[in-house]
Design an enzyme around this catalytic site. Sequence first.
Site, PDB file in Angstrom:
ATOM      1  N   THR A 125       0.792  -1.228   0.000  1.00 10.15           N
ATOM      2  CA  THR A 125       0.000   0.000   0.000  1.00 10.15           C
ATOM      3  C   THR A 125       0.827   1.283   0.000  1.00 10.15           C
ATOM      4  O   THR A 125       1.917   1.323   0.590  1.00 10.15           O
ATOM      5  CB  THR A 125      -0.921   0.017   1.244  1.00 10.15           C
ATOM      6  N   GLU A 127       0.210   3.636   1.789  1.00  9.56           N
ATOM      7  CA  GLU A 127       0.327   4.063   3.200  1.00  9.56           C
ATOM      8  C   GLU A 127       1.758   3.868   3.709  1.00  9.56           C
ATOM      9  O   GLU A 127       2.164   4.502   4.673  1.00  9.56           O
ATOM     10  CB  GLU A 127      -0.636   3.252   4.074  1.00  9.56           C
ATOM     11  N   TYR A 149      -1.213   0.398  10.725  1.00  5.06           N
ATOM     12  CA  TYR A 149      -1.532  -0.287   9.456  1.00  5.06           C
ATOM     13  C   TYR A 149      -0.352  -0.193   8.496  1.00  5.06           C
ATOM     14  O   TYR A 149       0.081  -1.197   7.915  1.00  5.06           O
ATOM     15  CB  TYR A 149      -2.792   0.347   8.847  1.00  5.06           C
ATOM     16  N   LYS A 153       1.961  -3.302   7.065  1.00  3.63           N
ATOM     17  CA  LYS A 153       2.034  -3.585   5.630  1.00  3.63           C
ATOM     18  C   LYS A 153       3.472  -3.508   5.123  1.00  3.63           C
ATOM     19  O   LYS A 153       3.843  -4.185   4.168  1.00  3.63           O
ATOM     20  CB  LYS A 153       1.146  -2.603   4.863  1.00  3.63           C
TER      21      LYS A 153
HETATM   22  P1  NAP Z   1     -11.532  -4.591   2.229  1.00  2.00           P
HETATM   23  O1  NAP Z   1     -12.722  -4.269   1.398  1.00  2.00           O
HETATM   24  O2  NAP Z   1     -11.446  -4.016   3.595  1.00  2.00           O
HETATM   25  O3  NAP Z   1     -11.431  -6.193   2.328  1.00  2.00           O
HETATM   26  C1  NAP Z   1     -10.588  -6.812   3.241  1.00  2.00           C
HETATM   27  C2  NAP Z   1     -10.856  -8.301   3.228  1.00  2.00           C
HETATM   28  O4  NAP Z   1      -9.973  -8.945   4.175  1.00  2.00           O
HETATM   29  C3  NAP Z   1     -12.277  -8.705   3.640  1.00  2.00           C
HETATM   30  O5  NAP Z   1     -12.696  -9.744   2.811  1.00  2.00           O
HETATM   31  C4  NAP Z   1     -12.091  -9.188   5.065  1.00  2.00           C
HETATM   32  O6  NAP Z   1     -13.055 -10.134   5.462  1.00  2.00           O
HETATM   33  C5  NAP Z   1     -10.733  -9.858   4.954  1.00  2.00           C
HETATM   34  N1  NAP Z   1     -10.085 -10.051   6.258  1.00  2.00           N
HETATM   35  C6  NAP Z   1      -9.801  -9.122   7.182  1.00  2.00           C
HETATM   36  N2  NAP Z   1      -9.172  -9.675   8.239  1.00  2.00           N
HETATM   37  C7  NAP Z   1      -9.058 -11.010   7.980  1.00  2.00           C
HETATM   38  C8  NAP Z   1      -8.522 -12.117   8.693  1.00  2.00           C
HETATM   39  N3  NAP Z   1      -7.977 -11.962   9.910  1.00  2.00           N
HETATM   40  N4  NAP Z   1      -8.582 -13.331   8.119  1.00  2.00           N
HETATM   41  C9  NAP Z   1      -9.148 -13.503   6.901  1.00  2.00           C
HETATM   42  N5  NAP Z   1      -9.683 -12.499   6.177  1.00  2.00           N
HETATM   43  C10 NAP Z   1      -9.650 -11.255   6.714  1.00  2.00           C
HETATM   44  O7  NAP Z   1     -10.192  -4.187   1.461  1.00  2.00           O
HETATM   45  P2  NAP Z   1      -9.957  -3.861  -0.098  1.00  2.00           P
HETATM   46  O8  NAP Z   1     -10.215  -2.404  -0.313  1.00  2.00           O
HETATM   47  O9  NAP Z   1     -10.646  -4.873  -0.913  1.00  2.00           O
HETATM   48  O10 NAP Z   1      -8.381  -4.038  -0.187  1.00  2.00           O
HETATM   49  C11 NAP Z   1      -7.803  -5.299  -0.505  1.00  2.00           C
HETATM   50  C12 NAP Z   1      -6.368  -5.333   0.005  1.00  2.00           C
HETATM   51  O11 NAP Z   1      -5.622  -4.295  -0.610  1.00  2.00           O
HETATM   52  C13 NAP Z   1      -6.196  -5.130   1.499  1.00  2.00           C
HETATM   53  O12 NAP Z   1      -5.129  -5.935   1.923  1.00  2.00           O
HETATM   54  C14 NAP Z   1      -5.821  -3.670   1.640  1.00  2.00           C
HETATM   55  O13 NAP Z   1      -5.047  -3.461   2.810  1.00  2.00           O
HETATM   56  C15 NAP Z   1      -5.005  -3.483   0.382  1.00  2.00           C
HETATM   57  N6  NAP Z   1      -5.000  -2.125  -0.158  1.00  2.00           N
HETATM   58  C16 NAP Z   1      -6.179  -1.541  -0.484  1.00  2.00           C
HETATM   59  C17 NAP Z   1      -6.174  -0.270  -1.041  1.00  2.00           C
HETATM   60  C18 NAP Z   1      -7.462   0.409  -1.408  1.00  2.00           C
HETATM   61  O14 NAP Z   1      -7.412   1.626  -1.680  1.00  2.00           O
HETATM   62  N7  NAP Z   1      -8.575  -0.289  -1.473  1.00  2.00           N
HETATM   63  C19 NAP Z   1      -4.951   0.373  -1.292  1.00  2.00           C
HETATM   64  C20 NAP Z   1      -3.773  -0.269  -0.931  1.00  2.00           C
HETATM   65  C21 NAP Z   1      -3.802  -1.546  -0.402  1.00  2.00           C
HETATM   66  P3  NAP Z   1     -14.439  -9.706   6.222  1.00  2.00           P
HETATM   67  O15 NAP Z   1     -15.431  -9.388   5.135  1.00  2.00           O
HETATM   68  O16 NAP Z   1     -14.769 -10.907   6.994  1.00  2.00           O
HETATM   69  O17 NAP Z   1     -14.122  -8.502   7.072  1.00  2.00           O
HETATM   70  N1  GDD Z   2     -12.315   7.400   6.439  1.00  6.04           N
HETATM   71  C1  GDD Z   2     -12.393   8.736   6.570  1.00  6.04           C
HETATM   72  N2  GDD Z   2     -13.510   9.266   7.139  1.00  6.04           N
HETATM   73  N3  GDD Z   2     -11.368   9.491   6.128  1.00  6.04           N
HETATM   74  C2  GDD Z   2     -11.489  10.835   6.243  1.00  6.04           C
HETATM   75  C3  GDD Z   2     -12.615  11.446   6.803  1.00  6.04           C
HETATM   76  C4  GDD Z   2     -13.682  10.628   7.289  1.00  6.04           C
HETATM   77  O1  GDD Z   2     -14.681  11.092   7.802  1.00  6.04           O
HETATM   78  N4  GDD Z   2     -12.433  12.786   6.757  1.00  6.04           N
HETATM   79  C5  GDD Z   2     -11.251  13.005   6.189  1.00  6.04           C
HETATM   80  N5  GDD Z   2     -10.671  11.823   5.879  1.00  6.04           N
HETATM   81  C6  GDD Z   2      -9.334  11.664   5.273  1.00  6.04           C
HETATM   82  C7  GDD Z   2      -8.402  10.763   6.076  1.00  6.04           C
HETATM   83  O2  GDD Z   2      -7.855  11.483   7.189  1.00  6.04           O
HETATM   84  C8  GDD Z   2      -7.389  10.415   5.002  1.00  6.04           C
HETATM   85  O3  GDD Z   2      -6.437  11.435   4.888  1.00  6.04           O
HETATM   86  C9  GDD Z   2      -8.227  10.388   3.708  1.00  6.04           C
HETATM   87  O4  GDD Z   2      -9.472  11.016   4.031  1.00  6.04           O
HETATM   88  C10 GDD Z   2      -8.491   9.009   3.138  1.00  6.04           C
HETATM   89  O5  GDD Z   2      -9.030   8.177   4.138  1.00  6.04           O
HETATM   90  P1  GDD Z   2      -9.618   6.727   3.792  1.00  6.04           P
HETATM   91  O6  GDD Z   2     -10.628   6.827   2.715  1.00  6.04           O
HETATM   92  O7  GDD Z   2     -10.044   6.110   5.088  1.00  6.04           O
HETATM   93  O8  GDD Z   2      -8.380   5.955   3.144  1.00  6.04           O
HETATM   94  P2  GDD Z   2      -6.845   5.872   3.588  1.00  6.04           P
HETATM   95  O9  GDD Z   2      -6.067   6.644   2.582  1.00  6.04           O
HETATM   96  O10 GDD Z   2      -6.644   6.160   5.005  1.00  6.04           O
HETATM   97  O11 GDD Z   2      -6.566   4.300   3.388  1.00  6.04           O
HETATM   98  C11 GDD Z   2      -7.010   3.629   2.204  1.00  6.04           C
HETATM   99  O12 GDD Z   2      -5.998   3.696   1.229  1.00  6.04           O
HETATM  100  C12 GDD Z   2      -4.775   3.026   1.582  1.00  6.04           C
HETATM  101  C13 GDD Z   2      -3.789   3.253   0.413  1.00  6.04           C
HETATM  102  O13 GDD Z   2      -3.184   4.496   0.529  1.00  6.04           O
HETATM  103  C14 GDD Z   2      -7.333   2.174   2.602  1.00  6.04           C
HETATM  104  O14 GDD Z   2      -7.944   1.531   1.531  1.00  6.04           O
HETATM  105  C15 GDD Z   2      -6.066   1.408   2.971  1.00  6.04           C
HETATM  106  O15 GDD Z   2      -6.386   0.024   3.154  1.00  6.04           O
HETATM  107  C16 GDD Z   2      -5.059   1.554   1.817  1.00  6.04           C
HETATM  108  O16 GDD Z   2      -3.889   0.852   2.085  1.00  6.04           O
END
Ligand code: NAP
Ligand code: GDD
Length: 340
Positions: A125, A127, A149, A153
Site C-alpha cells: 500500500t 500508506e 496499518y 504492511k
Molecule cells: P476490504 O474491502 O477491507 O477487504 C478486506 C478483506 O480482508 C475482507 O474480505 C475481510 O473479510 C478480509 N479479512 C480481514 N481480516 C481477515 C482475517 N484476519 N482473516 C481472513 N480475512 C480477513 O479491502 P480492499 O479495499 O478490498 O483491499 C484489498 C487489500 O488491498 C487489502 O489488503 C488492503 O489493505 C489493500 N489495499 C487496499 C487499497 C485500497 O485503496 N482499497 C490500497 C492499498 C492496499 P471480512 O469481510 O470478513 O471482514
Molecule cells: N475514512 C475517513 N472518514 N477518512 C477521512 C474522513 C472521514 O470522515 N475525513 C477526512 N478523511 C481523510 C483521512 O484522514 C485520510 O487522509 C483520507 O481522508 C483518506 O481516508 P480513507 O478513505 O479512510 O483511506 P486511507 O487513505 O486512510 O486508506 C485507504 O488507502 C490506503 C492506500 O493508501 C485504505 O484503503 C487502505 O487500506 C489503503 O492501504
Amino acid sequence: MKTAMISGITGQDGGYLAKFLLSKGYKVYGLYRRGATNTFSKLKEHGILDKIELLDFELLEFSNICRLMIKYQPDEFYNLAAQSFVATSWEEPVYTIQADGLGVVYLLEAIRGFSPKTKFYQASTSEMFGKVQEIPQVENTPFYPRSPYGVSKLMAHWACINYSESFGLFACPGILFNHESPMRGSEFVTRKITLHFADMVVNKTEKPLELGNINAKRDWGFAGDYVEMMWMILQHHTPDTYIVATGETHSIREFVEETGKYCGFDIQWQGKDEKEIGVDKKTGKIIVKVNPQYYRPAEVELLIGNPEKARKILGWSPKVGYKELCQMMIKADIEKAKNN
Ligand code: NAP
Ligand code: GDD
C-alpha cells in the site's frame, strides 16, 4: 485450467479480482472468514457467487493456511485479506500488526513448505510512504509509515521480497494507491461521501456530512483497473515490485465538490479548520461540516504515485479517470438509494 486463491474475497477488491480471473478461465477459490452475518453481498452484486468455490480461511490460523496449501497447491495466490481501515489500526494496533504483518509471513511459510510453485501477490500500500520523502512516489522512494496499518504492511512488503530473494519464491508486492468503486467499504472517505449525498438527494436527509481532514490528498483510481494489474504482475517472467497508481492527486475537499456538483450542490466553503463548513449556495443549507473526531493521530497528507514502471514493463495504465470515478460512485449510490 489455472487455479487461483483469493483471500479477502468478501472485500472490495476480492469481488473485482474474482470476476476478472473467471473471465480469464481460472478456477477461483474464494477464501473467507466465518462470521455471524456473512452475506457475500458484493459477490452477489457481481453475479459470481455461484461460480466461486468458497473455503474457510483466517490469516492468523497457521494450521488452516498450511492445510489449504497442502490440499489445493494453487497456481496463484492473491493476498487481499487485511484489517484495511487505517483509522481502526490505532484502536487495534496489536491485531492489525498480527494480521496484516505476521499473517503474511504465515502465508509465505506455508507456500515455502508445501506449495513452492505457487505465485504470490501481496496487496502492499501507498500508506507505507506515509510522510512522503519524494513527490511523486516511485518503487524505490524511501518508506515512512504513519500508522500501525502502514507499519504492518511494510513488514509484509519486505517479507515478500525477502522470501523471494532467500528461497526463490515468486512473491510480488504491488504497491496499490487508493482505489475506489461502488463496492468500496462505507467507512472509507469516498464512499462515506457518496452514500451520504445519495441519502440527501433521494431521502431528503438534512443532516450535514461530517468529515475530518478535508485537505488530505489522495491518488484515487478505480478498483476494476487495479485488480487487472495484480494479475499482470504474476504473469511476468520474474517477480518484481510495482507502483499501481494514476499519477493524479485530489483533496477530499475536491472529491466533495465534484460529487456534490452531480447532486446539484454548489458548495461554498466558510470558516477555518474545525469551524469549516460547506454551504450550498442555492439553498443556504449546510451540506458538510468538519468534525475533529475524524482527525487521525498522524496524517498522511499527500499521496501521488508514478505508474511509469507498470506502463513500461507490463503495459498497464488505468482506464478510468478521476471525474469518471466520482460520477460512477455517486450515480451508483443514488440508484441504490432509489431502489431501497
Ligand atoms: P476490504 O474491502 O477491507 O477487504 C478486506 C478483506 O480482508 C475482507 O474480505 C475481510 O473479510 C478480509 N479479512 C480481514 N481480516 C481477515 C482475517 N484476519 N482473516 C481472513 N480475512 C480477513 O479491502 P480492499 O479495499 O478490498 O483491499 C484489498 C487489500 O488491498 C487489502 O489488503 C488492503 O489493505 C489493500 N489495499 C487496499 C487499497 C485500497 O485503496 N482499497 C490500497 C492499498 C492496499 P471480512 O469481510 O470478513 O471482514
Ligand atoms: N475514512 C475517513 N472518514 N477518512 C477521512 C474522513 C472521514 O470522515 N475525513 C477526512 N478523511 C481523510 C483521512 O484522514 C485520510 O487522509 C483520507 O481522508 C483518506 O481516508 P480513507 O478513505 O479512510 O483511506 P486511507 O487513505 O486512510 O486508506 C485507504 O488507502 C490506503 C492506500 O493508501 C485504505 O484503503 C487502505 O487500506 C489503503 O492501504
